[in-house]
Design an enzyme around this catalytic site. Sequence first.
Site, PDB file in Angstrom:
ATOM      1  N   SER A   1       0.808  -1.216   0.000  1.00 23.41           N
ATOM      2  CA  SER A   1       0.000   0.000   0.000  1.00 23.41           C
ATOM      3  C   SER A   1       0.843   1.268   0.000  1.00 23.41           C
ATOM      4  O   SER A   1       1.927   1.313   0.597  1.00 23.41           O
ATOM      5  CB  SER A   1      -0.904   0.006   1.245  1.00 23.41           C
ATOM      6  OG  SER A   1      -1.515   1.259   1.434  1.00 23.41           O
TER       7      SER A   1
ATOM      8  N   GLU B   1       0.189   3.658   1.721  1.00 27.82           N
ATOM      9  CA  GLU B   1       0.214   4.117   3.109  1.00 27.82           C
ATOM     10  C   GLU B   1       1.552   3.802   3.778  1.00 27.82           C
ATOM     11  O   GLU B   1       1.869   4.361   4.824  1.00 27.82           O
ATOM     12  CB  GLU B   1      -0.931   3.490   3.905  1.00 27.82           C
ATOM     13  CG  GLU B   1      -2.308   4.026   3.550  1.00 27.82           C
ATOM     14  CD  GLU B   1      -2.529   5.464   4.031  1.00 27.82           C
ATOM     15  OE1 GLU B   1      -1.916   5.843   5.051  1.00 27.82           O
ATOM     16  OE2 GLU B   1      -3.322   6.184   3.404  1.00 27.82           O
TER      17      GLU B   1
ATOM     18  N   TYR C   1      -2.090   0.468  10.247  1.00 27.54           N
ATOM     19  CA  TYR C   1      -2.290  -0.207   8.963  1.00 27.54           C
ATOM     20  C   TYR C   1      -1.039  -0.102   8.100  1.00 27.54           C
ATOM     21  O   TYR C   1      -0.564  -1.101   7.542  1.00 27.54           O
ATOM     22  CB  TYR C   1      -3.484   0.405   8.233  1.00 27.54           C
ATOM     23  CG  TYR C   1      -3.618  -0.057   6.800  1.00 27.54           C
ATOM     24  CD1 TYR C   1      -4.119  -1.320   6.508  1.00 27.54           C
ATOM     25  CD2 TYR C   1      -3.255   0.779   5.743  1.00 27.54           C
ATOM     26  CE1 TYR C   1      -4.239  -1.739   5.185  1.00 27.54           C
ATOM     27  CE2 TYR C   1      -3.378   0.361   4.422  1.00 27.54           C
ATOM     28  CZ  TYR C   1      -3.870  -0.898   4.149  1.00 27.54           C
ATOM     29  OH  TYR C   1      -3.987  -1.309   2.848  1.00 27.54           O
TER      30      TYR C   1
END
Length: 358
Positions: free
Chosen positions: A154, A156, A178
């Site tokens: 990801s 992120e 996460y």
Amino acid sequence: MELLHAAMKLAMNEVSINRSTMNSPKRAFITGITGQDGSYLTELLLEKGYEIHGLIRRSSSFNTSRIDHIYRDRHNQDARIFLHYGDLSDATNLNRLLKGIKPDEIYHLGAQSHVRVSFDMPEYTGDVTGVGTVRLLDAILESGVQTRFYQASSSEMFGKAQQVPQNETTPFYPRSPYGCAKLYAYWLTVNYREAYNIYACNGILFNHESPRRGETFVTRKITRAVARILAKKQHEIFLGNLDAKRDWGFAGDYVEAMWLMLQQEKPEDFVIATGETHTVKEFMELAFGMVGLDYREYVKIDPKYYRPTEVDLLIGDASKARKQLNWRPKMSFPELVREMVKADLINEDIDPREVMRN
């Protein structure tokens, strides 16, 4: 849907697969098959002739709406989707499934994938999103199955971006449980590739949306609110940081990149992105404007939607994917927003032709 549910009751515990024919199709195993990406990937692989096996968690209610339209009862001769109960927290079952299915390709999409929720459930997020990947990689080793593994990494992981735009060499700086869990899974995928010579690669995907996006994600929350406001079922929408900038693409385009990564001669990691960035405010202005509404009349700010540590700017450089995979996003940002608004209008029994502007 009733056929799907009845068939699942019969098929969940049947893992042993007969591959007696020489011309048997490629077989894919997908975790997170009932999610947004899983449904689009399943459609793509079916078009390419694959046999699909998906991991689904046991629940008292079914959550298969995204794949109901392509599922066939396992007793039908043309059935090519098979669902199996399992969980990323259960290593024994993962091992048993891989031994029985013997997939040619594994697409690991399953995770606790909501960034804001990960702050409320950091331990669970770490276990499922992070350690769950280790369990699956270990199941590949222990089962001895010859397969290719895709890890859904990801953007992120970049978090507090150390350079703009972000590519495969950009240092990581996650800003959420996460992001941290995904970073752990990323490095374990690299480690197993180097330590055990597994064909394993990371797709570092930037934000990708669609009409199938979960309703708690900000993009779908916005388009759903537009439709519900027109239907007079909702009068306002509560959001957090409107100035956060994201690189938004179409999920249907991004699953093609996943497949392409597993078709290469050697495993590598790729950033998948559009190379454009837009704020939440821009997304909202466009979505509301498509039906002639001014978002400022309906939006309220709720501090609970702010993250404890914010990610202000994410924009990806997918030049490696363009060069080596010949991959490019097909759907533009305005087209994406339009498709999402249109789908949610239909969900509310509103004819898009009557309310949407050209």
